[in-house]
Design a protein around this motif. Structure first.
Motif, short mmCIF file in Angstrom:
data_model
loop_
_atom_site.label_atom_id
_atom_site.label_comp_id
_atom_site.label_asym_id
_atom_site.label_seq_id
_atom_site.Cartn_x
_atom_site.Cartn_y
_atom_site.Cartn_z
N VAL A 373 80.70 5.80 11.48
CA VAL A 373 79.37 6.29 11.09
C VAL A 373 78.37 5.13 10.95
O VAL A 373 77.25 5.22 11.48
N PRO A 374 78.72 4.03 10.26
CA PRO A 374 77.78 2.90 10.24
C PRO A 374 77.42 2.41 11.64
O PRO A 374 76.26 2.05 11.90
N GLY A 375 78.40 2.40 12.55
CA GLY A 375 78.12 1.98 13.92
C GLY A 375 77.12 2.88 14.60
O GLY A 375 76.20 2.42 15.30
N LEU A 376 77.25 4.21 14.40
CA LEU A 376 76.31 5.15 14.98
C LEU A 376 74.90 4.96 14.40
O LEU A 376 73.90 5.06 15.12
N VAL A 377 74.82 4.69 13.12
CA VAL A 377 73.52 4.44 12.49
C VAL A 377 72.86 3.20 13.09
O VAL A 377 71.66 3.20 13.40
N LEU A 378 73.64 2.13 13.29
CA LEU A 378 73.08 0.92 13.87
C LEU A 378 72.67 1.14 15.33
O LEU A 378 71.69 0.54 15.80
N ILE A 379 73.39 1.98 16.05
CA ILE A 379 72.96 2.31 17.41
C ILE A 379 71.61 3.04 17.36
O ILE A 379 70.72 2.80 18.19
N GLY A 380 71.44 3.92 16.36
CA GLY A 380 70.14 4.57 16.18
C GLY A 380 69.04 3.57 15.88
O GLY A 380 67.91 3.70 16.37
N VAL A 381 69.36 2.55 15.07
CA VAL A 381 68.37 1.49 14.79
C VAL A 381 68.00 0.75 16.07
O VAL A 381 66.83 0.43 16.31
N ALA A 382 69.01 0.46 16.91
CA ALA A 382 68.74 -0.21 18.17
C ALA A 382 67.87 0.64 19.09
O ALA A 382 67.00 0.12 19.81
N MET A 383 68.07 1.96 19.08
CA MET A 383 67.21 2.84 19.87
C MET A 383 65.77 2.82 19.36
O MET A 383 64.81 2.82 20.15
N ALA A 384 65.63 2.79 18.03
CA ALA A 384 64.28 2.66 17.46
C ALA A 384 63.65 1.33 17.85
O ALA A 384 62.44 1.25 18.12
N ALA A 385 64.47 0.27 17.89
CA ALA A 385 63.97 -1.04 18.33
C ALA A 385 63.50 -0.97 19.77
O ALA A 385 62.48 -1.58 20.13
N PHE A 386 64.21 -0.25 20.62
CA PHE A 386 63.81 -0.09 22.02
C PHE A 386 62.40 0.49 22.10
O PHE A 386 61.53 -0.05 22.81
N ALA A 387 62.16 1.59 21.38
CA ALA A 387 60.84 2.24 21.42
C ALA A 387 59.75 1.34 20.84
O ALA A 387 58.65 1.21 21.41
N ALA A 388 60.05 0.72 19.69
CA ALA A 388 59.04 -0.12 19.04
C ALA A 388 58.69 -1.33 19.89
O ALA A 388 57.52 -1.70 20.03
N MET A 389 59.70 -1.98 20.47
CA MET A 389 59.46 -3.15 21.30
C MET A 389 58.66 -2.80 22.55
O MET A 389 57.82 -3.60 23.01
N TRP A 390 58.93 -1.64 23.12
CA TRP A 390 58.19 -1.25 24.32
C TRP A 390 56.69 -1.11 24.03
O TRP A 390 55.85 -1.61 24.77
N VAL A 391 56.35 -0.44 22.92
CA VAL A 391 54.94 -0.25 22.57
C VAL A 391 54.32 -1.56 22.10
O VAL A 391 53.21 -1.93 22.52
N ALA A 392 55.03 -2.32 21.26
CA ALA A 392 54.49 -3.58 20.73
C ALA A 392 54.32 -4.63 21.82
O ALA A 392 53.52 -5.56 21.67
N GLY A 393 55.06 -4.48 22.92
CA GLY A 393 55.00 -5.46 23.98
C GLY A 393 53.89 -5.26 24.99
O GLY A 393 53.74 -6.05 25.93
#
Length: 399
Positions: A373-393
């Motif tokens: 479960v912690p691993g799945l949560v961190l994968i969700g964080v990485a997906m959020a990073a994907f979206a945020a980095m795309w817009v911020a970039g």
């Protein structure tokens, strides 16, 4: 600035300042057992000792911005260095209370540097600011690696108080060079500005920044830093435990894995300035980093025996991601009047998310009795990073 120093002198000053902004934190974990035995530090106190600086990176960020606007970012960083020296000494003079109070002072001093070095980079280096940020982030990692490696030998030779307190010497060395390269020219420029204003009867004003929180781009930059911080601090905190429980590594080997993770980030932070010049947008870099994090987390779950590969790749991802997140603060700012508030806002939000990451992972691992479960949560964080980095970039700025 009345007469800026050479780029080389400023670069050297920034590197020396950066060595002070993580090292004193990294010096504590190797000595936690000794601190608990010798001064009666409780388990709760040990946990607070390691999380307090990260919380202060968030909570003290607005104050660092206000200090920088009042006295100038260069002079404010001198104040931060003085607090690093004071905190380094104070935390070794007594028991658990002195240790925590000194750590608090240290955290505030470090926050001032974290927030305001990007402002100096934007103001004094302009188009070359990403190169300075790359050197800055690499030096943060070098400082953490050096103190983590050398604190225990020094403590064994001279005692834990010397092992922790000696790192204040780095701030003592950094302050004169910072004054020579940055602060004195800044003060001369501000005095000249006040004299000119007095001569013509004008009033010096600073740009208003209260509306920065209304900008979606500012929020996205902050979330980009926050997701990277959450991934980094969660991995740093729990990867040794995971490797011992799931792979059966010895404690020494698990500690070695953590060192590899930290050191691998250093060369990749230096690559970020070169990567940001390849295209006018930087979202592709951040999205690549997010995908690599997802692959690492899946790899650890599916093939944990290949832990060394995943640790090396994760180190590359954290170095690139953190350097890019700080660089985006500079690139998305039209000028230094925006860089300071954006840096403060990003670090307030970003390090709040970052500090929550290890806590959430630990609670979930304890509640579920495993790491899925912690691993799945961190994968969700990485997906959020994907979206945020795309817009911020995207190639836009806040003016």
């Amino acid at each position: 600035m009345s007469r800026p120093s050479s780029a080389g002198l400023t670069l050297a000053a920034v590197v020396l300042v950066a060595l002070n902004l993580r090292g004193s934190i990294a010096a504590v974990p190797p000595l936690l057992g000794e601190l608990q035995e010798e001064i009666g530090l409780s388990t709760a106190g040990a946990s607070l000792l390691t999380t307090l600086p990260v919380l202060l990176f968030a909570l003290a960020a607005p104050g660092a911005v206000r200090l920088g606007r009042r006295v100038g970012p260069g002079s404010a960083i001198l104040v931060g260095l003085a607090l690093v020296v004071l905190g380094s000494v104070a935390r070794v003079l007594g028991g658990p209370v002195a240790l925590l109070v000194g750590t608090l002072v240290l955290g505030v001093g470090m926050t001032i540097g974290n927030v305001l070095v990007p402002v100096v980079a934007k103001r004094d280096f302009r188009e070359r600011a990403p190169q300075l940020i790359g050197a800055f982030t690499a030096s943060l990692a070098v400082g953490a690696s050096l103190t983590a490696a050398l604190t225990v030998p020094v403590a064994h030779q001279f005692g834990w108080r010397v092992g922790l307190g000696v790192w204040g010497v780095l701030a003592v060395l950094a302050a004169p060079l910072w004054w020579l390269a940055v602060a004195r020219h800044e003060r001369q420029g501000r005095r000249a500005e006040r004299r000119a204003a007095a001569d013509d009867g004008s009033v010096i004003t600073r740009p208003a920044v209260r509306t920065l929180w209304r900008y979606r781009l500012a929020w996205v930059v902050a979330v980009a830093l926050g997701t990277q911080s959450a991934l980094y601090y969660s991995f740093t905190t729990w990867i040794p435990t995971y490797l011992m429980e799931e792979v059966g590594l010895a404690q020494v080997t698990a500690g070695y894995a953590l060192s590899v993770f930290q050191v691998m980030g250093i060369p990749f932070t230096l690559a970020v300035p070169w990567l940001t010049r390849r295209r006018p947008t930087q979202g592709w870099i951040g999205c690549t980093v997010a995908v690599v994090w997802i692959l690492v987390l899946l790899g650890l779950a599916v093939l944990p025996q290949a832990w060394f590969v995943w640790v090396v790749v994760a180190g590359a991802a954290q170095g690139t991601g953190f350097a890019l997140a700080l660089t985006l603060i500079v690139l998305r700012s039209a000028d230094e009047s925006v860089t300071g508030p954006l840096s403060g806002m990003s670090q307030l939000i970003g390090y709040s998310i970052g500090a929550a990451g290890p806590f959430v992972v630990g609670v979930l691992a304890s509640a579920t009795g495993g790491w899925a479960v912690p691993g799945l949560v961190l994968i969700g964080v990485a997906m959020a990073a994907f979206a945020a980095m795309w817009v911020a970039g995207q190639d836009r700025t806040i003016s």
